[in-house]
Design a protein around this motif. Sequence first.
Motif, PDB file in Angstrom:
ATOM      1  N   GLU A   1       0.857  -1.194   0.000  1.00 49.98           N
ATOM      2  CA  GLU A   1       0.000   0.000   0.000  1.00 49.98           C
ATOM      3  C   GLU A   1       0.895   1.247   0.000  1.00 49.98           C
ATOM      4  O   GLU A   1       1.822   1.329   0.825  1.00 49.98           O
ATOM      5  N   ILE A   2       0.584   2.171  -0.887  1.00 49.63           N
ATOM      6  CA  ILE A   2       1.435   3.368  -0.991  1.00 49.63           C
ATOM      7  C   ILE A   2       1.533   4.103   0.355  1.00 49.63           C
ATOM      8  O   ILE A   2       2.617   4.492   0.791  1.00 49.63           O
ATOM      9  N   ALA A   3       0.396   4.236   1.038  1.00 53.29           N
ATOM     10  CA  ALA A   3       0.403   4.991   2.299  1.00 53.29           C
ATOM     11  C   ALA A   3       1.371   4.367   3.304  1.00 53.29           C
ATOM     12  O   ALA A   3       2.056   5.074   4.059  1.00 53.29           O
ATOM     13  N   LYS A   4       1.452   3.045   3.294  1.00 53.16           N
ATOM     14  CA  LYS A   4       2.347   2.349   4.249  1.00 53.16           C
ATOM     15  C   LYS A   4       3.822   2.622   3.902  1.00 53.16           C
ATOM     16  O   LYS A   4       4.658   2.778   4.797  1.00 53.16           O
ATOM     17  N   ILE A   5       4.110   2.674   2.613  1.00 53.07           N
ATOM     18  CA  ILE A   5       5.515   2.908   2.225  1.00 53.07           C
ATOM     19  C   ILE A   5       5.904   4.338   2.620  1.00 53.07           C
ATOM     20  O   ILE A   5       6.990   4.588   3.144  1.00 53.07           O
ATOM     21  N   ILE A   6       4.978   5.255   2.351  1.00 51.53           N
ATOM     22  CA  ILE A   6       5.259   6.669   2.680  1.00 51.53           C
ATOM     23  C   ILE A   6       5.486   6.810   4.192  1.00 51.53           C
ATOM     24  O   ILE A   6       6.410   7.493   4.640  1.00 51.53           O
ATOM     25  N   GLU A   7       4.653   6.118   4.955  1.00 47.04           N
ATOM     26  CA  GLU A   7       4.781   6.160   6.424  1.00 47.04           C
ATOM     27  C   GLU A   7       6.174   5.640   6.831  1.00 47.04           C
ATOM     28  O   GLU A   7       6.839   6.227   7.688  1.00 47.04           O
ATOM     29  N   GLU A   8       6.601   4.556   6.187  1.00 50.70           N
ATOM     30  CA  GLU A   8       7.914   3.977   6.513  1.00 50.70           C
ATOM     31  C   GLU A   8       9.027   4.983   6.199  1.00 50.70           C
ATOM     32  O   GLU A   8       9.941   5.177   6.993  1.00 50.70           O
ATOM     33  N   ILE A   9       8.900   5.638   5.049  1.00 46.90           N
ATOM     34  CA  ILE A   9       9.943   6.599   4.668  1.00 46.90           C
ATOM     35  C   ILE A   9       9.968   7.779   5.649  1.00 46.90           C
ATOM     36  O   ILE A   9      11.022   8.227   6.085  1.00 46.90           O
ATOM     37  N   ARG A  10       8.779   8.246   6.015  1.00 47.70           N
ATOM     38  CA  ARG A  10       8.717   9.380   6.956  1.00 47.70           C
ATOM     39  C   ARG A  10       9.318   9.028   8.315  1.00 47.70           C
ATOM     40  O   ARG A  10       9.762   9.910   9.058  1.00 47.70           O
ATOM     41  N   SER A  11       9.300   7.734   8.650  1.00 43.56           N
ATOM     42  CA  SER A  11       9.781   7.352   9.982  1.00 43.56           C
ATOM     43  C   SER A  11      11.311   7.300  10.061  1.00 43.56           C
ATOM     44  O   SER A  11      11.875   7.133  11.132  1.00 43.56           O
ATOM     45  N   PHE A  12      12.005   7.458   8.917  1.00 47.73           N
ATOM     46  CA  PHE A  12      13.464   7.399   8.965  1.00 47.73           C
ATOM     47  C   PHE A  12      14.024   8.593   9.727  1.00 47.73           C
ATOM     48  O   PHE A  12      13.556   9.720   9.547  1.00 47.73           O
ATOM     49  N   PRO A  13      15.038   8.338  10.588  1.00 46.95           N
ATOM     50  CA  PRO A  13      15.632   9.472  11.298  1.00 46.95           C
ATOM     51  C   PRO A  13      16.343  10.409  10.325  1.00 46.95           C
ATOM     52  O   PRO A  13      16.808   9.971   9.263  1.00 46.95           O
ATOM     53  N   LYS A  14      16.392  11.670  10.691  1.00 46.93           N
ATOM     54  CA  LYS A  14      17.130  12.625   9.847  1.00 46.93           C
ATOM     55  C   LYS A  14      18.622  12.324   9.989  1.00 46.93           C
ATOM     56  O   LYS A  14      19.055  11.726  10.957  1.00 46.93           O
ATOM     57  N   GLY A  15      19.412  12.748   9.046  1.00 42.64           N
ATOM     58  CA  GLY A  15      20.866  12.537   9.127  1.00 42.64           C
ATOM     59  C   GLY A  15      21.275  11.228   8.487  1.00 42.64           C
ATOM     60  O   GLY A  15      20.448  10.454   8.022  1.00 42.64           O
ATOM     61  N   GLY A  16      22.599  10.994   8.462  1.00 44.47           N
ATOM     62  CA  GLY A  16      23.134   9.803   7.814  1.00 44.47           C
ATOM     63  C   GLY A  16      23.070   9.962   6.309  1.00 44.47           C
ATOM     64  O   GLY A  16      22.778  11.032   5.783  1.00 44.47           O
ATOM     65  N   MET A  17      23.330   8.866   5.599  1.00 44.50           N
ATOM     66  CA  MET A  17      23.286   8.894   4.130  1.00 44.50           C
ATOM     67  C   MET A  17      21.853   9.238   3.692  1.00 44.50           C
ATOM     68  O   MET A  17      20.909   8.541   4.052  1.00 44.50           O
ATOM     69  N   PRO A  18      21.696  10.335   2.940  1.00 48.71           N
ATOM     70  CA  PRO A  18      20.336  10.809   2.665  1.00 48.71           C
ATOM     71  C   PRO A  18      19.561   9.970   1.645  1.00 48.71           C
ATOM     72  O   PRO A  18      18.349  10.081   1.556  1.00 48.71           O
TER      73      PRO A  18
ATOM     74  N   LYS B   1       4.198   9.861  -7.679  1.00 48.27           N
ATOM     75  CA  LYS B   1       3.468  11.115  -7.368  1.00 48.27           C
ATOM     76  C   LYS B   1       3.420  11.306  -5.850  1.00 48.27           C
ATOM     77  O   LYS B   1       3.605  12.407  -5.340  1.00 48.27           O
ATOM     78  N   ALA B   2       3.182  10.206  -5.129  1.00 49.96           N
ATOM     79  CA  ALA B   2       3.079  10.302  -3.669  1.00 49.96           C
ATOM     80  C   ALA B   2       4.433  10.625  -3.028  1.00 49.96           C
ATOM     81  O   ALA B   2       4.496  11.179  -1.926  1.00 49.96           O
ATOM     82  N   LEU B   3       5.511  10.296  -3.727  1.00 44.50           N
ATOM     83  CA  LEU B   3       6.853  10.568  -3.174  1.00 44.50           C
ATOM     84  C   LEU B   3       7.250  12.036  -3.306  1.00 44.50           C
ATOM     85  O   LEU B   3       8.057  12.546  -2.527  1.00 44.50           O
ATOM     86  N   ILE B   4       6.708  12.706  -4.333  1.00 41.95           N
ATOM     87  CA  ILE B   4       7.169  14.069  -4.653  1.00 41.95           C
ATOM     88  C   ILE B   4       7.195  14.998  -3.426  1.00 41.95           C
ATOM     89  O   ILE B   4       8.223  15.626  -3.156  1.00 41.95           O
ATOM     90  N   PRO B   5       6.098  15.075  -2.636  1.00 36.23           N
ATOM     91  CA  PRO B   5       6.137  16.015  -1.505  1.00 36.23           C
ATOM     92  C   PRO B   5       7.197  15.681  -0.450  1.00 36.23           C
ATOM     93  O   PRO B   5       7.583  16.536   0.333  1.00 36.23           O
ATOM     94  N   LEU B   6       7.693  14.445  -0.438  1.00 37.29           N
ATOM     95  CA  LEU B   6       8.683  14.069   0.581  1.00 37.29           C
ATOM     96  C   LEU B   6      10.065  14.643   0.279  1.00 37.29           C
ATOM     97  O   LEU B   6      10.937  14.692   1.139  1.00 37.29           O
TER      98      LEU B   6
END
Length: 429
Positions: free
Chosen positions: A185-202, A223-228
């Motif tokens: 599900e796209i929403a689940k992938i986006i949620e996973e990406i948002r949960s990554f800590p800032k910093g490290g290899m971008p 399309k769903a990735l663009i705003p990230l």
Amino acid sequence: MRLLFIAPPIGKMASKYLAPPLGIGILAGLTPNHYEIKFIDGNIEPVDILEGWDIVAITVSTPAAQAAFEIAKQYRKTGALIVIGGMHPTVMPEECLTYADVIFIGESEVTWGEFLKDFEEGSYKSVYKAQTEMNPLKIPRIPREIFSKRGYLVTKTVLMSRGCPNSCEFCLVKKIYGSAYRTREIAKIIEEIRSFPKGGMPVIVFVDDNIVGNREFAKEFFKALIPLRIKWFSQCSISIANDDELLDLAKKSGCIGLFIGFESIDENNLISNRKNVNKTSSFIEQINKIRKKKIIVHGAFIFGFENDNTEIFDKTLEFARKAKLDVANFGILVPYPGTPLYEKYSLENRIFDYQWKNYDAAHVVFTPHNMKPMELQQGQYYAMKKFYSWKNIVLRILANPSSLNIILNLSQINVVKELKKIVQESSFN
Ligand code: B12
Ligand code: SF4
């Protein structure tokens, strides 16, 4: 209950793009809370033999199988239950059962829970075989805290899809994950990406075999990735270049590089291996389209197909030069167990090396049709050495000075050194 996950060392040839193994992460995410979990990754730390674990669960690919079996033997002495899952037990179950108490065949999301329940009830089976392809893809929250914060080149890895409808002779993907291309599900992938800590290899790496396996889904996903506003790298088929909207959205969503399997510049090799999505006559135009978007093309080629003779090395180098490939991998064909190629070469008695550690695309393990094994071994080294000469590296970096291009090019220098050693140590009868 104490559960120890282990990833065996995968060898020098493969460890340059190291990332934490998602298979282990998924199983850890599916393990109930009353388990104490630890993970040892033999690629970044020594695999010490520790006492007191109830279950030792090892992920095993073919090139890592020998190292895994050694670890299993040592851990058996501690009294732990030895569990093996992944590519190799899926295709070589009997062999793996001699080193493990329990083996897993295929995708293990469903069977893992069943096994843990059986284990707690004291009545586990020796083989847990996935009966169905998981559909839709159910990936739990991955407890990334079990992964070391140091030692990996890439840590932000995400899986978007599984399965492949194609049937390339040398590939194992269909056998492991089935032919139905399934997506999360796209929403689940986006949620996973948002949960990554800032910093490290971008950069985020999507560890999919083909991120555009379903074009319409891929478009929605991009399309769903663009705003990230992320940067990402993945694998895909060259067919991405046939769809302008798809390529455009990939770029807009942050794609900075694509690992693409061209496999061979000889059309007959592609046909006989059923790599039907690739057409050599379109390669240059397709690569140009991708490069125009400032997306790095990391091209993968295989040497040793039936139609290859000693001319293939220079011809492929010439193609790579003409196509202005930013990065390239020239591997030796491997008849991985479980593939149609393995069946064929076994029947023809052409496999002379069954040491799995040599199934790393850097060793010749079979007799090629139109070359001597040594010619193939030397030819791969020759191609890598030439492509990664300092002069060529500098020219490519000047043409595209992005940090990804620099990292990818420089990381191959050690690979070339390793290949030289392999050639020096090779002796074929
Ligand atoms: C990312 C990746 C890498 C990364 C690995 C980073 C990492 N630490 O994960 C790097 C770049 C290092 C790499 C290297 C190589 N790779 Co690679 N890689 C992949 C890729 C694209 C994704 C792996 C992944 O994360 N999959 C998703 C997870 C969830 O799936 P999974 O690991 O299979 O786990 C599931 C099951 O197998 C099972 N399972 C797995 N482990 C365990 C353990 C237990 C205890 C249990 C119960 C179950 C279980 O359950 C999981 C959930 O269903 C796959 C293709 C693919 N689709 O998998 C190729 C793939 C695995 N690689 C392959 C190859 C050939 C290589 C190299 C030889 C390439 C090279 N020339 O250097 C090396 C060798 C690696 C080695 N010795 O193992 C082949 C496998 C060949 C084989 N027969 O083993 C694949 C299938 C690609 C292909 N199409 O041929 N690879
Ligand atoms: S090589 Fe790529 S296209 Fe071919 S079967 Fe494997 S995953 Fe599918």
